[in-house]
Motif scaffolding. Structure first.
Motif, PDB file in Angstrom:
ATOM      1  N   GLU A 103      17.358  -9.933   9.929  1.00 14.15           N
ATOM      2  CA  GLU A 103      17.918 -10.427   8.672  1.00 14.15           C
ATOM      3  C   GLU A 103      16.856 -11.189   7.891  1.00 14.15           C
ATOM      4  O   GLU A 103      16.090 -11.961   8.445  1.00 14.15           O
ATOM      5  N   GLY A 104      16.805 -10.927   6.592  1.00 15.34           N
ATOM      6  CA  GLY A 104      15.849 -11.598   5.729  1.00 15.34           C
ATOM      7  C   GLY A 104      14.469 -10.959   5.711  1.00 15.34           C
ATOM      8  O   GLY A 104      13.573 -11.437   5.033  1.00 15.34           O
ATOM      9  N   HIS A 105      14.269  -9.897   6.477  1.00 14.92           N
ATOM     10  CA  HIS A 105      12.980  -9.196   6.508  1.00 14.92           C
ATOM     11  C   HIS A 105      13.127  -7.845   5.831  1.00 14.92           C
ATOM     12  O   HIS A 105      14.165  -7.197   5.925  1.00 14.92           O
ATOM     13  N   ASP A 106      12.076  -7.409   5.158  1.00 20.53           N
ATOM     14  CA  ASP A 106      12.085  -6.126   4.458  1.00 20.53           C
ATOM     15  C   ASP A 106      11.530  -4.986   5.303  1.00 20.53           C
ATOM     16  O   ASP A 106      11.771  -3.826   5.012  1.00 20.53           O
ATOM     17  N   ILE A 107      10.761  -5.331   6.319  1.00 16.99           N
ATOM     18  CA  ILE A 107      10.084  -4.332   7.143  1.00 16.99           C
ATOM     19  C   ILE A 107      10.642  -4.420   8.568  1.00 16.99           C
ATOM     20  O   ILE A 107      10.753  -5.509   9.131  1.00 16.99           O
ATOM     21  N   PRO A 108      10.995  -3.278   9.173  1.00 18.65           N
ATOM     22  CA  PRO A 108      11.539  -3.313  10.540  1.00 18.65           C
ATOM     23  C   PRO A 108      10.498  -3.743  11.566  1.00 18.65           C
ATOM     24  O   PRO A 108       9.295  -3.627  11.334  1.00 18.65           O
ATOM     25  N   VAL A 167      -5.276  -9.431   2.365  1.00 17.41           N
ATOM     26  CA  VAL A 167      -5.035  -9.699   0.960  1.00 17.41           C
ATOM     27  C   VAL A 167      -3.730  -9.051   0.515  1.00 17.41           C
ATOM     28  O   VAL A 167      -3.013  -9.581  -0.308  1.00 17.41           O
ATOM     29  N   ILE A 168      -3.421  -7.894   1.125  1.00 21.96           N
ATOM     30  CA  ILE A 168      -2.209  -7.180   0.757  1.00 21.96           C
ATOM     31  C   ILE A 168      -1.279  -7.068   1.965  1.00 21.96           C
ATOM     32  O   ILE A 168      -1.715  -7.175   3.109  1.00 21.96           O
ATOM     33  N   LYS A 169       0.015  -6.884   1.702  1.00 24.88           N
ATOM     34  CA  LYS A 169       0.989  -6.677   2.772  1.00 24.88           C
ATOM     35  C   LYS A 169       0.928  -5.216   3.187  1.00 24.88           C
ATOM     36  O   LYS A 169       1.141  -4.326   2.382  1.00 24.88           O
ATOM     37  N   ASP A 170       0.625  -4.968   4.465  1.00 28.42           N
ATOM     38  CA  ASP A 170       0.512  -3.618   4.988  1.00 28.42           C
ATOM     39  C   ASP A 170       0.957  -3.638   6.450  1.00 28.42           C
ATOM     40  O   ASP A 170       1.113  -4.706   7.038  1.00 28.42           O
ATOM     41  N   VAL A 171       1.173  -2.469   7.039  1.00 31.32           N
ATOM     42  CA  VAL A 171       1.578  -2.365   8.433  1.00 31.32           C
ATOM     43  C   VAL A 171       0.804  -1.259   9.125  1.00 31.32           C
ATOM     44  O   VAL A 171       0.232  -0.385   8.485  1.00 31.32           O
ATOM     45  N   SER A 172       0.795  -1.314  10.449  1.00 27.00           N
ATOM     46  CA  SER A 172       0.288  -0.205  11.253  1.00 27.00           C
ATOM     47  C   SER A 172       1.354   0.126  12.285  1.00 27.00           C
ATOM     48  O   SER A 172       2.194  -0.701  12.616  1.00 27.00           O
ATOM     49  N   PHE A 173       1.320   1.341  12.794  1.00 28.74           N
ATOM     50  CA  PHE A 173       2.300   1.809  13.758  1.00 28.74           C
ATOM     51  C   PHE A 173       1.637   1.972  15.120  1.00 28.74           C
ATOM     52  O   PHE A 173       0.562   2.545  15.228  1.00 28.74           O
ATOM     53  N   VAL A 174       2.300   1.470  16.167  1.00 30.88           N
ATOM     54  CA  VAL A 174       1.854   1.645  17.537  1.00 30.88           C
ATOM     55  C   VAL A 174       2.929   2.442  18.250  1.00 30.88           C
ATOM     56  O   VAL A 174       4.056   1.974  18.403  1.00 30.88           O
ATOM     57  N   LYS A 175       2.610   3.678  18.670  1.00 26.19           N
ATOM     58  CA  LYS A 175       3.577   4.550  19.335  1.00 26.19           C
ATOM     59  C   LYS A 175       3.550   4.300  20.838  1.00 26.19           C
ATOM     60  O   LYS A 175       2.504   4.403  21.458  1.00 26.19           O
ATOM     61  N   ALA A 196       0.795  -1.219   0.000  1.00 26.48           N
ATOM     62  CA  ALA A 196       0.000   0.000   0.000  1.00 26.48           C
ATOM     63  C   ALA A 196       0.836   1.281   0.000  1.00 26.48           C
ATOM     64  O   ALA A 196       0.360   2.316  -0.446  1.00 26.48           O
ATOM     65  N   GLU A 197       2.080   1.227   0.516  1.00 24.27           N
ATOM     66  CA  GLU A 197       2.838   2.462   0.739  1.00 24.27           C
ATOM     67  C   GLU A 197       4.336   2.207   0.671  1.00 24.27           C
ATOM     68  O   GLU A 197       4.802   1.100   0.912  1.00 24.27           O
ATOM     69  N   SER A 198       5.066   3.267   0.346  1.00 20.88           N
ATOM     70  CA  SER A 198       6.525   3.265   0.390  1.00 20.88           C
ATOM     71  C   SER A 198       6.933   4.235   1.493  1.00 20.88           C
ATOM     72  O   SER A 198       6.486   5.382   1.512  1.00 20.88           O
ATOM     73  N   TYR A 199       7.766   3.786   2.436  1.00 18.60           N
ATOM     74  CA  TYR A 199       8.119   4.585   3.595  1.00 18.60           C
ATOM     75  C   TYR A 199       9.547   5.106   3.504  1.00 18.60           C
ATOM     76  O   TYR A 199      10.497   4.333   3.583  1.00 18.60           O
ATOM     77  N   SER A 200       9.673   6.417   3.332  1.00 20.62           N
ATOM     78  CA  SER A 200      10.960   7.093   3.405  1.00 20.62           C
ATOM     79  C   SER A 200      11.059   7.702   4.806  1.00 20.62           C
ATOM     80  O   SER A 200      10.067   7.765   5.542  1.00 20.62           O
ATOM     81  N   GLN A 201      12.220   8.176   5.169  1.00 19.58           N
ATOM     82  CA  GLN A 201      12.386   8.788   6.485  1.00 19.58           C
ATOM     83  C   GLN A 201      11.488  10.009   6.638  1.00 19.58           C
ATOM     84  O   GLN A 201      10.815  10.167   7.659  1.00 19.58           O
ATOM     85  N   ASP A 202      11.450  10.857   5.629  1.00 18.53           N
ATOM     86  CA  ASP A 202      10.611  12.064   5.703  1.00 18.53           C
ATOM     87  C   ASP A 202       9.135  11.709   5.864  1.00 18.53           C
ATOM     88  O   ASP A 202       8.432  12.295   6.693  1.00 18.53           O
ATOM     89  N   PHE A 203       8.652  10.743   5.083  1.00 21.15           N
ATOM     90  CA  PHE A 203       7.249  10.338   5.152  1.00 21.15           C
ATOM     91  C   PHE A 203       6.928   9.762   6.531  1.00 21.15           C
ATOM     92  O   PHE A 203       5.906  10.091   7.137  1.00 21.15           O
ATOM     93  N   PHE A 204       7.800   8.895   7.043  1.00 23.33           N
ATOM     94  CA  PHE A 204       7.589   8.293   8.355  1.00 23.33           C
ATOM     95  C   PHE A 204       7.540   9.362   9.445  1.00 23.33           C
ATOM     96  O   PHE A 204       6.656   9.350  10.305  1.00 23.33           O
ATOM     97  N   GLU A 205       8.500  10.290   9.436  1.00 25.24           N
ATOM     98  CA  GLU A 205       8.537  11.340  10.442  1.00 25.24           C
ATOM     99  C   GLU A 205       7.287  12.212  10.402  1.00 25.24           C
ATOM    100  O   GLU A 205       6.782  12.635  11.450  1.00 25.24           O
ATOM    101  N   GLN A 206       6.738  12.454   9.217  1.00 26.94           N
ATOM    102  CA  GLN A 206       5.489  13.203   9.101  1.00 26.94           C
ATOM    103  C   GLN A 206       4.329  12.415   9.702  1.00 26.94           C
ATOM    104  O   GLN A 206       3.485  12.975  10.397  1.00 26.94           O
TER     105      GLN A 206
END
Length: 75
Positions: free
Chosen positions: A36-41, A59-67, A13-23
């Motif tokens: 190792e071997g994972h694409d998402i932190p 159905v799609i690979k997506d993530v959510s953030f928990v602060k 669903a999304e591409s995460y750059s540092q600027d986008f994430f910080e926003q």
């Protein structure tokens, strides 16, 4: 491994750059934990939060953030 430099990552669903994430989070990046071997932190540390990356997979690979506040007494 713990990275002190940002590494871009993508979901379906999304591409995460540092600027986008910080926003999105509203805080400055400090480090990320990437297995190792994972694409998402698994975790991203910012100045005031530890951000848990939770995969959302239907159905799609997506993530959510928990602060999670790093210093709860000042938040």
């Amino acid at each position: 491994m713990i990275l002190n430099e940002w590494k871009d990552f993508n979901t379906d669903a999304e591409s995460y750059s540092q600027d986008f994430f910080e926003q999105q989070i509203g805080d400055k990046f400090e480090a990320m934990c990437l297995e190792e071997g994972h694409d998402i932190p698994n975790y991203i540390w910012t100045k005031h939060y530890t951000v848990v990356i939770k995969p959302n997979t239907c159905v799609i690979k997506d993530v959510s953030f928990v602060k999670v506040p790093r210093h709860p007494s000042i938040v």
